[in-house]
Design an enzyme around this catalytic site. Sequence first.
Site, PDB file in Angstrom:
ATOM      1  N   ALA A  15       3.374  -0.977   4.549  1.00  0.00           N
ATOM      2  CA  ALA A  15       2.866  -1.012   5.931  1.00  0.00           C
ATOM      3  C   ALA A  15       2.468  -2.421   6.376  1.00  0.00           C
ATOM      4  O   ALA A  15       2.507  -2.733   7.579  1.00  0.00           O
ATOM      5  CB  ALA A  15       1.687  -0.049   6.074  1.00  0.00           C
ATOM      6  N   TYR A  64      11.303   8.593   1.078  1.00  0.00           N
ATOM      7  CA  TYR A  64      11.200   7.543   0.063  1.00  0.00           C
ATOM      8  C   TYR A  64      11.853   7.891  -1.275  1.00  0.00           C
ATOM      9  O   TYR A  64      11.905   7.048  -2.166  1.00  0.00           O
ATOM     10  CB  TYR A  64       9.725   7.186  -0.155  1.00  0.00           C
ATOM     11  CG  TYR A  64       9.082   6.604   1.081  1.00  0.00           C
ATOM     12  CD1 TYR A  64       9.531   5.400   1.620  1.00  0.00           C
ATOM     13  CD2 TYR A  64       8.044   7.264   1.732  1.00  0.00           C
ATOM     14  CE1 TYR A  64       8.967   4.864   2.760  1.00  0.00           C
ATOM     15  CE2 TYR A  64       7.461   6.734   2.883  1.00  0.00           C
ATOM     16  CZ  TYR A  64       7.929   5.536   3.387  1.00  0.00           C
ATOM     17  OH  TYR A  64       7.369   5.003   4.521  1.00  0.00           O
ATOM     18  N   PRO A  90       0.792  -1.229   0.000  1.00  0.00           N
ATOM     19  CA  PRO A  90       0.000   0.000   0.000  1.00  0.00           C
ATOM     20  C   PRO A  90       0.822   1.275   0.000  1.00  0.00           C
ATOM     21  O   PRO A  90       1.876   1.358   0.634  1.00  0.00           O
ATOM     22  CB  PRO A  90      -0.829  -0.104   1.280  1.00  0.00           C
ATOM     23  CG  PRO A  90      -0.151  -1.126   2.118  1.00  0.00           C
ATOM     24  CD  PRO A  90       0.522  -2.074   1.168  1.00  0.00           C
ATOM     25  N   ASN A  91       0.291   2.245  -0.718  1.00  0.00           N
ATOM     26  CA  ASN A  91       0.819   3.614  -0.824  1.00  0.00           C
ATOM     27  C   ASN A  91       2.082   3.721  -1.670  1.00  0.00           C
ATOM     28  O   ASN A  91       2.540   4.830  -1.934  1.00  0.00           O
ATOM     29  CB  ASN A  91       1.050   4.236   0.569  1.00  0.00           C
ATOM     30  CG  ASN A  91      -0.236   4.325   1.362  1.00  0.00           C
ATOM     31  OD1 ASN A  91      -1.197   4.906   0.877  1.00  0.00           O
ATOM     32  ND2 ASN A  91      -0.284   3.720   2.541  1.00  0.00           N
ATOM     33  N   HIS A 119      12.860  -2.679   1.473  1.00  0.00           N
ATOM     34  CA  HIS A 119      12.284  -1.410   1.932  1.00  0.00           C
ATOM     35  C   HIS A 119      13.139  -0.279   1.408  1.00  0.00           C
ATOM     36  O   HIS A 119      14.373  -0.334   1.484  1.00  0.00           O
ATOM     37  CB  HIS A 119      12.233  -1.347   3.466  1.00  0.00           C
ATOM     38  CG  HIS A 119      11.431  -2.458   4.041  1.00  0.00           C
ATOM     39  ND1 HIS A 119      10.056  -2.445   4.024  1.00  0.00           N
ATOM     40  CD2 HIS A 119      11.802  -3.634   4.602  1.00  0.00           C
ATOM     41  CE1 HIS A 119       9.616  -3.581   4.559  1.00  0.00           C
ATOM     42  NE2 HIS A 119      10.651  -4.319   4.913  1.00  0.00           N
ATOM     43  N   ARG A 136       5.083  10.988  -2.347  1.00  0.00           N
ATOM     44  CA  ARG A 136       4.908  10.557  -0.965  1.00  0.00           C
ATOM     45  C   ARG A 136       6.203  10.764  -0.173  1.00  0.00           C
ATOM     46  O   ARG A 136       7.200  10.092  -0.434  1.00  0.00           O
ATOM     47  CB  ARG A 136       4.546   9.075  -0.960  1.00  0.00           C
ATOM     48  CG  ARG A 136       4.378   8.490   0.407  1.00  0.00           C
ATOM     49  CD  ARG A 136       4.235   6.982   0.346  1.00  0.00           C
ATOM     50  NE  ARG A 136       4.089   6.469   1.689  1.00  0.00           N
ATOM     51  CZ  ARG A 136       4.326   5.227   2.052  1.00  0.00           C
ATOM     52  NH1 ARG A 136       4.703   4.347   1.142  1.00  0.00           N
ATOM     53  NH2 ARG A 136       4.188   4.850   3.294  1.00  0.00           N
ATOM     54  N   ASN A 152       8.118  -5.620  -1.464  1.00  0.00           N
ATOM     55  CA  ASN A 152       8.083  -4.521  -0.504  1.00  0.00           C
ATOM     56  C   ASN A 152       6.644  -4.467   0.009  1.00  0.00           C
ATOM     57  O   ASN A 152       5.772  -3.889  -0.647  1.00  0.00           O
ATOM     58  CB  ASN A 152       8.475  -3.193  -1.163  1.00  0.00           C
ATOM     59  CG  ASN A 152       8.485  -2.057  -0.144  1.00  0.00           C
ATOM     60  OD1 ASN A 152       8.000  -2.220   0.980  1.00  0.00           O
ATOM     61  ND2 ASN A 152       9.024  -0.920  -0.517  1.00  0.00           N
ATOM     62  N   ARG A 206      13.788   4.237  11.963  1.00  0.00           N
ATOM     63  CA  ARG A 206      12.536   5.006  12.016  1.00  0.00           C
ATOM     64  C   ARG A 206      11.735   4.673  13.281  1.00  0.00           C
ATOM     65  O   ARG A 206      12.297   4.178  14.249  1.00  0.00           O
ATOM     66  CB  ARG A 206      11.755   4.755  10.722  1.00  0.00           C
ATOM     67  CG  ARG A 206      12.550   5.163   9.483  1.00  0.00           C
ATOM     68  CD  ARG A 206      11.767   4.967   8.218  1.00  0.00           C
ATOM     69  NE  ARG A 206      10.574   5.810   8.215  1.00  0.00           N
ATOM     70  CZ  ARG A 206       9.529   5.633   7.381  1.00  0.00           C
ATOM     71  NH1 ARG A 206       9.567   4.638   6.502  1.00  0.00           N
ATOM     72  NH2 ARG A 206       8.491   6.430   7.441  1.00  0.00           N
ATOM     73  N   GLU A 219      12.956  -9.426   0.820  1.00  0.00           N
ATOM     74  CA  GLU A 219      12.168  -8.310   1.364  1.00  0.00           C
ATOM     75  C   GLU A 219      12.937  -7.010   1.123  1.00  0.00           C
ATOM     76  O   GLU A 219      14.121  -6.930   1.453  1.00  0.00           O
ATOM     77  CB  GLU A 219      11.965  -8.550   2.867  1.00  0.00           C
ATOM     78  CG  GLU A 219      11.219  -7.455   3.582  1.00  0.00           C
ATOM     79  CD  GLU A 219      11.093  -7.743   5.091  1.00  0.00           C
ATOM     80  OE1 GLU A 219      11.416  -8.881   5.536  1.00  0.00           O
ATOM     81  OE2 GLU A 219      10.693  -6.819   5.815  1.00  0.00           O
TER      82      GLU A 219
HETATM   83  C1  DQA Z   1       8.426   0.880   3.478  1.00  0.00           C
HETATM   84  C2  DQA Z   1       8.573   1.076   4.986  1.00  0.00           C
HETATM   85  C3  DQA Z   1       7.244   0.855   5.706  1.00  0.00           C
HETATM   86  O1  DQA Z   1       7.409   1.066   7.095  1.00  0.00           O
HETATM   87  C4  DQA Z   1       6.206   1.821   5.175  1.00  0.00           C
HETATM   88  O2  DQA Z   1       4.956   1.567   5.792  1.00  0.00           O
HETATM   89  C5  DQA Z   1       6.099   1.839   3.710  1.00  0.00           C
HETATM   90  C6  DQA Z   1       7.301   1.717   2.895  1.00  0.00           C
HETATM   91  C7  DQA Z   1       9.721   1.252   2.715  1.00  0.00           C
HETATM   92  O3  DQA Z   1       9.807   0.909   1.551  1.00  0.00           O
HETATM   93  O4  DQA Z   1      10.592   1.924   3.282  1.00  0.00           O
HETATM   94  O5  DQA Z   1       5.022   2.052   3.156  1.00  0.00           O
HETATM   95  O6  DQA Z   1       8.168  -0.503   3.222  1.00  0.00           O
END
Ligand code: DQA
Length: 143
Positions: free
Chosen positions: A79, A25, A12-13, A102, A20, A76, A109, A100
Amino acid sequence: MPGKRILVLNGPNLNMLGVREPAVYGRDTLADIETACRKAAVARGWSLEFRQSNHEGDLVGWIQEARAEADALVINPAAFTHTSVAILDALLLLDIPVIEVHLSNIHKREEFRHHSYVSRAAAGVIAGFGAKGYLLALAALED
Ligand code: DQA
């Protein structure tokens, strides 16, 4: 391995990358990341499927499909990393390598981002290198 089928999933997002929180990011859009991944996959003779969803069930379904359709998974989970036992359980069904990724260094964080359910099912975790992390994940999948 030529012909390796790579599935890249985004949670998501991540469709909002570029606008964003760019300080966290970066400025690359998800389309930019997909283009870079495709180039890196093609250069290795691999095929690449790249998807994003804001819905947990979509991701669970795609992970299940990966059993038959992919040789490696880069994910990825955004959240859902920190909340989703359902995604972990789906990943545990797989017998292909799972990486995985990020963009941000989740350990630097907020406390709630330090724990990942997904890591239990991952061969490795790449965090904190921005969009380059996806390319590092593909490099890690070389035989
Ligand atoms: C994320 C890190 C997560 O904590 C966050 O909720 C994201 C992006 C990252 O790519 O740094 O949406 O996965």
